[in-house]
Scaffold this active site. Structure first.
Site, mmCIF file in Angstrom:
data_model
loop_
_atom_site.group_PDB
_atom_site.id
_atom_site.type_symbol
_atom_site.label_atom_id
_atom_site.label_comp_id
_atom_site.label_asym_id
_atom_site.label_seq_id
_atom_site.Cartn_x
_atom_site.Cartn_y
_atom_site.Cartn_z
ATOM 1 N N VAL A 1 0.849 -1.190 0.000
ATOM 2 C CA VAL A 1 0.000 0.000 0.000
ATOM 3 C C VAL A 1 0.885 1.240 0.000
ATOM 4 O O VAL A 1 1.763 1.392 0.858
ATOM 5 C CB VAL A 1 -0.932 0.021 1.232
ATOM 6 C CG1 VAL A 1 -1.826 1.262 1.188
ATOM 7 C CG2 VAL A 1 -1.771 -1.248 1.306
ATOM 8 N N LYS A 2 0.635 2.102 -0.984
ATOM 9 C CA LYS A 2 1.466 3.304 -1.099
ATOM 10 C C LYS A 2 0.674 4.484 -0.541
ATOM 11 O O LYS A 2 -0.482 4.702 -0.945
ATOM 12 C CB LYS A 2 1.759 3.519 -2.586
ATOM 13 C CG LYS A 2 3.007 4.295 -2.910
ATOM 14 C CD LYS A 2 3.179 4.220 -4.425
ATOM 15 C CE LYS A 2 4.385 4.932 -4.901
ATOM 16 N NZ LYS A 2 4.415 4.982 -6.380
ATOM 17 N N VAL A 3 1.283 5.212 0.379
ATOM 18 C CA VAL A 3 0.598 6.389 0.943
ATOM 19 C C VAL A 3 1.508 7.602 0.777
ATOM 20 O O VAL A 3 2.732 7.493 0.884
ATOM 21 C CB VAL A 3 0.235 6.207 2.454
ATOM 22 C CG1 VAL A 3 -0.660 5.004 2.660
ATOM 23 C CG2 VAL A 3 1.472 6.106 3.325
#
Ligand code: E4P
Length: 229
Positions: free
Chosen positions: A87-89
């Site tokens: 998951v890229k934030v």
């Protein structure tokens, strides 16, 4: 150093993965939107699933939510697509809170849009699996992007953070060389930059010469009256 392709394009992935040099993929909303336009509206989930199946390694998929709670919810949905999803934030107050929560649940997180060593330090403190310094975008504004990578590697080494330095926004093969020399963990590159690294004019010339010499030697062995050149 691991090599990722910075793309959401299936053809680019299919062309490079069989070579055995690709360890993962990074996508972002811009890259996915480009593919959706090509596919007339496409289904992002199945597109990401296809990428995961092809690469069998970490595939960064970015949230587009802007509050921590919504990022966490979106991150869980993305993570459910495939076990390879990271998951890229985006870096920031909300992104850090989301990273802490998602990492706490065991989801690997890539903190992106990192432009300073302090941002990288904070991302490591909340358990990011990867941190993505954008070197090309810094170079674009006359600031040395690779200098940032060097500082992050030093800081992470000092405190033995497990967070991996993922060099992003790569523009040319010299970024790959510099990243490897600095001990970065991962370099994510547009397919064109990897393709460019596959070619060298001296390799092409050398091979041409070897094959020519070999053919001449064979011709001479087959017909010893042929004059040697
Ligand atoms: C990283 O994960 C980003 O997708 C990417 O490297 C951004 O690169 P750009 O500056 O070429 O858009």
């Amino acid at each position: 150093m691991k090599l990722f392709i910075d793309t959401a394009n299936l053809k680019e992935i299919e062309a490079l993965v069989p070579l055995g040099i690709i360890d993962g993929i990074t996508t972002n909303p811009t890259l996915l939107a480009k593919e959706a336009r090509g596919a007339r509206g496409g289904d992002f989930r199945s597109h990401l699933q296809k990428i995961c199946t092809l690469v069998q390694g970490p595939v960064s998929a970015e949230v587009v939510a802007t509050t921590a709670d919504a990022m966490v919810a979106e991150g869980r949905t993305l993570a459910a697509i495939d076990r390879h999803i990271v998951v890229k934030v985006p870096f920031g107050r909300e992104g850090l809170a989301a990273c802490k929560a998602l990492a706490g649940e065991g989801h690997p997180v890539n903190v992106t849009l990192v432009f300073s060593p302090t941002q990288a330090l904070l991302a490591a403190k909340v358990g990011a699996t990867f941190v993505s310094p954008f070197v090309g975008r810094l170079d674009d504004i006359a600031t040395d992007g690779m200098d940032l990578v060097e500082r992050i590697v030093e800081i992470y080494d000092n405190y033995e953070f497990a967070t991996e330095v993922l060099v992003a926004s790569v523009r040319h093969p010299m970024h790959i060389v510099a990243a490897a020399r600095m001990g970065a963990d991962v370099c994510t590159c547009p397919a064109a930059v990897i393709e460019a690294s596959l070619r060298h004019p001296l390799t092409d010339l050398g091979l041409e010469r070897f094959l020519k010499d070999w053919e001449q030697a064979r011709a001479q062995m087959a017909n010893p009256s042929t004059p040697a050149r």
